[in-house]
Design a protein around this motif. Sequence first.
Motif, PDB file in Angstrom:
ATOM      1  N   ASP A 116       0.816  -1.212   0.000  1.00 25.52           N
ATOM      2  CA  ASP A 116       0.000   0.000   0.000  1.00 25.52           C
ATOM      3  C   ASP A 116       0.852   1.267   0.000  1.00 25.52           C
ATOM      4  O   ASP A 116       0.328   2.375  -0.027  1.00 25.52           O
ATOM      5  N   LEU A 138      -5.448  -2.958 -13.665  1.00 23.78           N
ATOM      6  CA  LEU A 138      -5.323  -1.983 -12.585  1.00 23.78           C
ATOM      7  C   LEU A 138      -6.195  -2.360 -11.397  1.00 23.78           C
ATOM      8  O   LEU A 138      -5.784  -2.216 -10.238  1.00 23.78           O
ATOM      9  N   LEU A 139      -7.401  -2.818 -11.674  1.00 22.99           N
ATOM     10  CA  LEU A 139      -8.282  -3.262 -10.584  1.00 22.99           C
ATOM     11  C   LEU A 139      -7.684  -4.473  -9.875  1.00 22.99           C
ATOM     12  O   LEU A 139      -7.813  -4.619  -8.647  1.00 22.99           O
ATOM     13  N   TYR A 141      -4.411  -5.058  -9.568  1.00 27.67           N
ATOM     14  CA  TYR A 141      -3.345  -4.513  -8.723  1.00 27.67           C
ATOM     15  C   TYR A 141      -3.922  -3.922  -7.439  1.00 27.67           C
ATOM     16  O   TYR A 141      -3.340  -4.055  -6.362  1.00 27.67           O
ATOM     17  N   LYS A 142      -5.072  -3.255  -7.554  1.00 24.08           N
ATOM     18  CA  LYS A 142      -5.673  -2.615  -6.381  1.00 24.08           C
ATOM     19  C   LYS A 142      -6.049  -3.639  -5.308  1.00 24.08           C
ATOM     20  O   LYS A 142      -6.052  -3.316  -4.118  1.00 24.08           O
ATOM     21  N   THR A 143      -6.366  -4.869  -5.727  1.00 23.12           N
ATOM     22  CA  THR A 143      -6.719  -5.890  -4.736  1.00 23.12           C
ATOM     23  C   THR A 143      -5.533  -6.239  -3.848  1.00 23.12           C
ATOM     24  O   THR A 143      -5.717  -6.778  -2.749  1.00 23.12           O
ATOM     25  N   ILE A 146      -2.121  -1.949  -3.877  1.00 20.03           N
ATOM     26  CA  ILE A 146      -1.366  -0.975  -4.671  1.00 20.03           C
ATOM     27  C   ILE A 146      -2.268   0.205  -5.014  1.00 20.03           C
ATOM     28  O   ILE A 146      -3.407   0.014  -5.442  1.00 20.03           O
ATOM     29  N   GLN A 147      -1.763   1.413  -4.814  1.00 17.67           N
ATOM     30  CA  GLN A 147      -2.530   2.606  -5.145  1.00 17.67           C
ATOM     31  C   GLN A 147      -2.319   2.971  -6.623  1.00 17.67           C
ATOM     32  O   GLN A 147      -1.245   2.744  -7.175  1.00 17.67           O
ATOM     33  N   ILE A 148      -3.334   3.548  -7.220  1.00 13.44           N
ATOM     34  CA  ILE A 148      -3.280   3.942  -8.632  1.00 13.44           C
ATOM     35  C   ILE A 148      -3.386   5.463  -8.735  1.00 13.44           C
ATOM     36  O   ILE A 148      -4.237   6.080  -8.098  1.00 13.44           O
ATOM     37  N   GLU A 167     -11.529   4.432 -10.675  1.00 11.72           N
ATOM     38  CA  GLU A 167     -11.519   5.004  -9.328  1.00 11.72           C
ATOM     39  C   GLU A 167     -10.109   5.026  -8.745  1.00 11.72           C
ATOM     40  O   GLU A 167      -9.809   4.360  -7.742  1.00 11.72           O
ATOM     41  N   PRO A 168      -9.209   5.798  -9.368  1.00 14.19           N
ATOM     42  CA  PRO A 168      -7.835   5.871  -8.855  1.00 14.19           C
ATOM     43  C   PRO A 168      -7.788   6.558  -7.497  1.00 14.19           C
ATOM     44  O   PRO A 168      -8.721   7.269  -7.107  1.00 14.19           O
ATOM     45  N   HIS A 169      -6.694   6.351  -6.791  1.00 13.53           N
ATOM     46  CA  HIS A 169      -6.505   6.981  -5.488  1.00 13.53           C
ATOM     47  C   HIS A 169      -6.047   8.433  -5.626  1.00 13.53           C
ATOM     48  O   HIS A 169      -6.334   9.259  -4.756  1.00 13.53           O
TER      49      HIS A 169
END
Length: 404
Positions: A116, A138-139, A141-143, A146-148, A167-169
């Motif tokens: 994270d 990307l989704l 990676y988010k699991t 990892i922030q996008i 929905e990036p960070h």
Amino acid sequence: MDPFDIIGNLHNIKPVYQPIISAIKHNVIGYEVLGRVYDGNEWISLGPFFHDSDVPEEFKVDVDQHLLHIALSEMLESDKQGLLFINRNAQQMMVNDGEDLLQTLISYEQKGFSLDRIVLEVTEHDFDEDFEMLSHLLLYYKTYGIQIAVDHVGAKSSNIDRIRQIEPHILKIDTRIIRNYNADGFQDVMYSLSMLARRIGAALLFENIEDDFQLQFAWKHGGRYYQGFFLAKPDFALTNDDALLVNVGEKVDAYIQREKGLIEQRLTYILSWQNKLKGLLPQWDGPRKVDAFIELVTGQFDQESFRIYVCNSDGQQVSSNFRKRADTWEVEHDKKGSNWAFRPYFLENMVQMRTWSRGILSDIYSDIETREMIRTFSFPLTDQHFLFIDIRYAFIYDNECLLI
């Protein structure tokens, strides 16, 4: 340099780190990893290598992986906390289905570097590639935590829906947008991006800040993070807060004091206008003599206004328009009977004025008739009748407190 010279001499490649500064604590909260290569005389940027479409994507992946290994190792060895921003384009991530990057990050997670803390930057124009595959990756990676971050946001308004889908960070905004748009243009762009960020819960990061004005712009427009040469240049070392080129806390304090002063000046105008109208209220004699009342109002707002009228609580105009052209107030009888309740916030403002018995100054907006940026001061004459005074742009421009 020749791409083969670069890929064949990875020992001559090192990462540099550009600090990311927080708007909350005014300290370094992370670093963006950038690449440098030694050409025999000096360390030069790897930007041309990564942006060259003729360089095979596998070459770029190998160089990026090399930089990432060094960066993660140096962060762990120095026990440096904070985020690590890394750049990847869509083609690079599609190589081996993005597993090279993920497995590298997982291997360092096992050594103590939480995933994270990784911020993966993709540029908005990457969405022009195979978006479905990219979004799924990307989704995925988010699991892992990892922030996008989406870089160069605003370059293509057509990608707004795709950004919402991911929905990036973080949304990264290039402060050069200030130079690329006219004053009204970048205000509109920033408003749209700010609304997008709020809707999807993303933080705004302003990059390429090169002077005090751009830092103030970033602060004023809700930037949570700042980055740029004005604050800190890329360095081979993971720099600390004391290495920043400016004291961000002092800068922000100056912005706050200035902003508070402008707000106080604006409130002084509002109170002055309200007191003028309260002084005229005893001469209000109902809607049958509304035009005669507006004639009195024009004398009190001759410098500020160019249009004045009265509506009832349903939004229907019960007066003529009093329209100032040159130095003369003209009466437009044909405007009587118009209904303005369709305008955003119109009815809400009606209720607020009636509830609180005080006037309201609108935000700046573009007038449909004149195409100029104006504001409207609304005032309750009774529970059922409301006065609208349109403030002309020239007056707003001459009074900075009305521009914000």
